[in-house]
Design an enzyme around this catalytic site. Structure first.
Site, PDB file in Angstrom:
ATOM      1  CD  GLU A  51      58.843  38.721  34.645  1.00  0.00           C
ATOM      2  OE1 GLU A  51      59.277  39.417  35.767  1.00  0.00           O
ATOM      3  OE2 GLU A  51      58.210  39.331  33.739  1.00  0.00           O
ATOM      4  CE1 TYR A 134      57.472  43.084  39.320  1.00  0.00           C
ATOM      5  CE2 TYR A 134      58.952  41.390  38.610  1.00  0.00           C
ATOM      6  CZ  TYR A 134      58.282  42.507  38.208  1.00  0.00           C
ATOM      7  OH  TYR A 134      58.108  42.826  37.012  1.00  0.00           O
ATOM      8  CG  ASP A 152      59.335  46.459  38.776  1.00  0.00           C
ATOM      9  OD1 ASP A 152      58.558  47.452  38.706  1.00  0.00           O
ATOM     10  OD2 ASP A 152      60.162  45.917  38.034  1.00  0.00           O
TER      11      ASP A 152
END
Ligand code: SF4
Length: 375
Positions: A51, A134, A152
């Protein structure tokens, strides 16, 4: 990918959208090196690493970096124990170096304050270095199957189309986030988050949404009304300003070049660079002399040659144009700094813009390169 069985889910009701999306995901999910098969327990370290790398970067770019990092540092402890310079070097080319620095910092915090385990809590994840809303939601949902909603640009786009939201971004952000939160199911939130990510990446793409094969088209207002590809609307972006600076390529006759480390804080913080002046907006009247780039201790007698080509590079918020000037330091005393052999430059974490400078000097066949070729 193997692993111990994942926590059992209590069967809970899904809305029609999440049901269709999850059924599609079960049949068509992308195979990615950090992704887990149903029934496997995700390793939060791998989820976190992927991520962080995926922030503002494409999957195709990330895959080799992810594999390289895992091979080098298979656990969060291994990464935390690594020298920062090694991490920055391995990151070089992935851009946004502050992320690499925060990655390393975060690994240390997880090792030292969380017993080498990522916390299974969205708020606690968000408190870690380099983890914003996020990423915290993505890790919480994917690694721990907690109900959390990563939002996002991809997911904003899907929500804007599903609900036919005409308000332009960024004004629509809050509304789109609320819509996304409202759709997140209690059951399988991690798979649902990844299903939405896959949908945005492969079917509900920015320019040509493939509505004919979309598992959500029965629920999609933009599909029904037409014109899905025109959503989300966006406020026009202001033009990026141009900044300029000068890079001082200083060689020593024995075949070394002077580099230095950038300040810890700020753009490209802590990365190595060919010494350069500050980068200013055009026409602000600031000096771009060698003392600005190299500091004191550089003999005034050095004659600098301006290379014909400038180096151009675009950052998120501005375009940069760098003029390169070049010289050979003569005299008995070597000016202070980090002098490195040309062939060893690649061992230093030079950001892409500085790699462009090296390439440009090489193309213009500077004295050092000429000398290197003779050896
Ligand atoms: Fe996107 Fe089309 Fe699917 Fe709607 S139907 S979510 S616009 S791909």
């Amino acid at each position: 990918m193997t692993g111990s069985p994942r926590r059992a889910h209590k069967p809970r009701r899904l809305d029609a959208l999440s049901k269709d999306l999850l059924a599609w995901y079960d049949a068509h999910r992308r195979t990615l090196p950090w992704r887990y098969d149903p029934g496997d327990t995700p390793d939060p370290y791998r989820v976190w690493l992927s991520e962080i790398m995926l922030q503002q970067t494409t999957v195709a770019t990330v895959i080799p970096y992810f594999e390289k990092f895992l091979a080098e540092w298979p656990t969060v402890d291994a990464l935390a124990d690594a020298p920062l310079d090694d991490v920055l070097l391995a990151w070089a080319g992935l851009g946004y170096y502050a992320r690499a620095r925060n990655l390393h910092k975060c690994a240390k915090v997880v090792r030292d304050r969380h017993g080498s385990e990522f916390p299974a809590d969205e708020d606690a994840l968000r408190a870690l270095p380099g983890i914003g809303p996020y990423t915290a939601a993505a890790i919480a949902s994917i690694a721990f199957d907690l109900k959390a909603t990563p939002v996002d640009g991809n997911i904003e786009r899907v929500m804007a189309r599903l609900h036919r939201i005409e308000t332009p971004l960024p004004d629509a952000k809050k509304e789109l986030t609320q819509l996304a939160v409202g759709h997140t199911p209690n059951a399988r939130p991690g798979d649902y988050a990844q299903a939405l990510m896959d949908l945005g990446a492969t079917i509900c793409t920015p320019k040509r949404p493939d509505c004919g094969i979309c598992p959500c088209h029965e629920h999609c207002k933009a599909f029904t009304a037409g014109g899905a590809e025109q959503l989300p609307k966006k406020r026009p972006k202001p033009e990026k300003p141009v900044r300029r600076g000068t890079v001082y390529w200083l060689e020593w006759p024995k075949g070394t070049v002077l580099i230095r480390r950038r300040p810890e804080k700020g753009l490209l913080g802590g990365m190595w660079e060919i010494p350069s002046t500050e980068w200013h907006s055009a026409g602000n009247g600031r000096s771009h002399g060698p003392e600005d780039a190299l500091g004191v201790g550089i003999p005034a007698s050095i004659k600098w040659a301006i290379l014909p080509m400038t180096v151009k590079h675009t950052f998120t918020h501005f375009h940069l144009e760098l003029q390169i000037v070049q010289s050979i330091a003569a005299g008995r005393k070597k000016p202070k700094g980090q002098w490195v052999r040309l062939e060893e430059l690649e061992k230093y974490a030079l950001p892409t813009v500085m790699k462009k400078v090296v390439t440009q000097v090489r193309a213009d066949a500077g004295p050092l390169f000429a000398e290197t070729k003779k050896r």
